[in-house]
Scaffold this active site. Structure first.
Site, PDB file in Angstrom:
ATOM      1  N   ARG A 182       6.372   5.720 -74.132  1.00 16.73           N
ATOM      2  CA  ARG A 182       5.723   6.625 -73.006  1.00 16.73           C
ATOM      3  C   ARG A 182       6.810   7.649 -72.880  1.00 16.73           C
ATOM      4  O   ARG A 182       6.362   8.852 -72.258  1.00 16.73           O
ATOM      5  CB  ARG A 182       5.383   5.636 -71.905  1.00 16.73           C
ATOM      6  CG  ARG A 182       3.967   4.973 -71.932  1.00 16.73           C
ATOM      7  CD  ARG A 182       3.578   4.280 -70.902  1.00 16.73           C
ATOM      8  NE  ARG A 182       3.040   5.082 -69.882  1.00 16.73           N
ATOM      9  CZ  ARG A 182       2.777   4.669 -68.722  1.00 16.73           C
ATOM     10  NH1 ARG A 182       3.063   3.326 -68.257  1.00 16.73           N
ATOM     11  NH2 ARG A 182       2.606   5.538 -67.931  1.00 16.73           N
ATOM     12  N   CYS A 238       9.280   5.011 -62.599  1.00 12.87           N
ATOM     13  CA  CYS A 238       8.427   4.926 -63.894  1.00 12.87           C
ATOM     14  C   CYS A 238       6.946   5.416 -63.599  1.00 12.87           C
ATOM     15  O   CYS A 238       7.201   6.550 -63.426  1.00 12.87           O
ATOM     16  CB  CYS A 238       8.358   3.094 -63.441  1.00 12.87           C
ATOM     17  SG  CYS A 238       7.457   2.402 -61.894  1.00 12.87           S
TER      18      CYS A 238
END
Length: 274
Positions: A182, A238
């Protein structure tokens, strides 16, 4: 006063279940099924534990900006904490989940952000507790009366503008806590845009524990942050300010104090790009 460590073992917690000044919080959750954790809690949970949901308890409603899990309304959250019998600065609080601390660490960080340091996460989480045969129950504990007046540490968080201006400073280290694929933009299963904040380095949150959810030794935690040893400021993010808290827990265990959270994370950052 007894000082609670940031991580406690199942053996220790099992010996404290009758402690009058202890509150246990079940934080089990699944992003794709927000009701799943509570359903599991109703079936079985650690004896005496209360339940808090990531979406409805540990976060506030989603808006255009601010990310997928904005920090909760402090007054409402404080009411929930008091209703579980938590008194600021006094009650011993232990949180657990079953996903390598992903959600328990969010709760751990929130309490400390609000001025309550007597909070820990359960090493190994629910799975270890269950496997070791410690007491479980399906009884929902009664509401209690605590006193929780938040004393937020406002300098522990950074918003999008703060990240934008400070990430270019040579003394600032920006940490992306998501999985490497990611971070690299190879996949993006949740947010509308793939990639990472320019200048961020990657340290996936799952490195903090083993596959069974146990915290790795302190030497391993320290090894994760060797590249941050000269940084004057550390900002961690995050996807939405949740699993970044696992890295913040790791830093605390490694002796690195004062790292900041960008709660909106990539979901907030990319909301200004679409």
């Amino acid at each position: 006063m007894f000082k609670l460590d940031s991580v406690v073992s199942g053996q220790w917690l099992a010996g404290q279940l009758t402690h009058s000044n202890l509150v246990i919080v079940d934080c089990r959750f699944r992003l794709g099924n927000p009701d799943w954790g509570y359903e599991q809690y109703l079936t079985r949970h650690i004896q005496g534990a209360y339940y808090l949901n990531l979406d409805s308890d540990l976060s506030s409603p989603v808006t255009q900006h601010g990310g997928r899990h904005p920090l909760p309304d402090l007054s409402l959250f404080a009411e929930k904490l008091a209703g579980m019998g938590i008194t600021l600065g006094e009650t011993l609080v232990v949180a657990y989940d079953d996903l390598r601390l992903a959600f328990a660490a969010r709760f751990w960080w929130l309490l400390r952000y609000l001025g309550h340091e007597q909070v820990a996460v359960l090493d190994g989480g629910w799975t270890a507790w269950e496997n070791q045969g410690y007491p479980t129950s399906n009884v929902i504990p009664e509401a209690k009366l605590g006193q929780f007046v938040p004393q937020p540490c406002h300098d522990w968080i950074v918003d999008m503008e703060g990240v934008k201006h400070r990430k270019i400073q040579p003394q600032t280290r920006l940490i992306d806590s998501r999985d490497g694929d990611r971070y690299r933009g190879e996949i993006e299963p949740i947010d509308p845009i793939a990639g990472h904040i320019p200048g961020a380095i990657n340290s996936p949150w799952k490195q903090v524990t083993d596959e069974q959810g146990y915290i790795l030794p302190v030497t391993a935690q320290q090894g994760l942050w060797e590249t941050c040893s000269t940084a004057e400021e550390i900002i961690v993010y995050c996807g939405s300010g949740v699993t970044a808290c696992v890295n913040l827990l790791s830093m605390e265990l490694a002796g690195i104090h004062g790292a900041k959270l960008y709660p909106g994370g990539w979901s907030d950052w990319c909301s200004y790009l679409v």
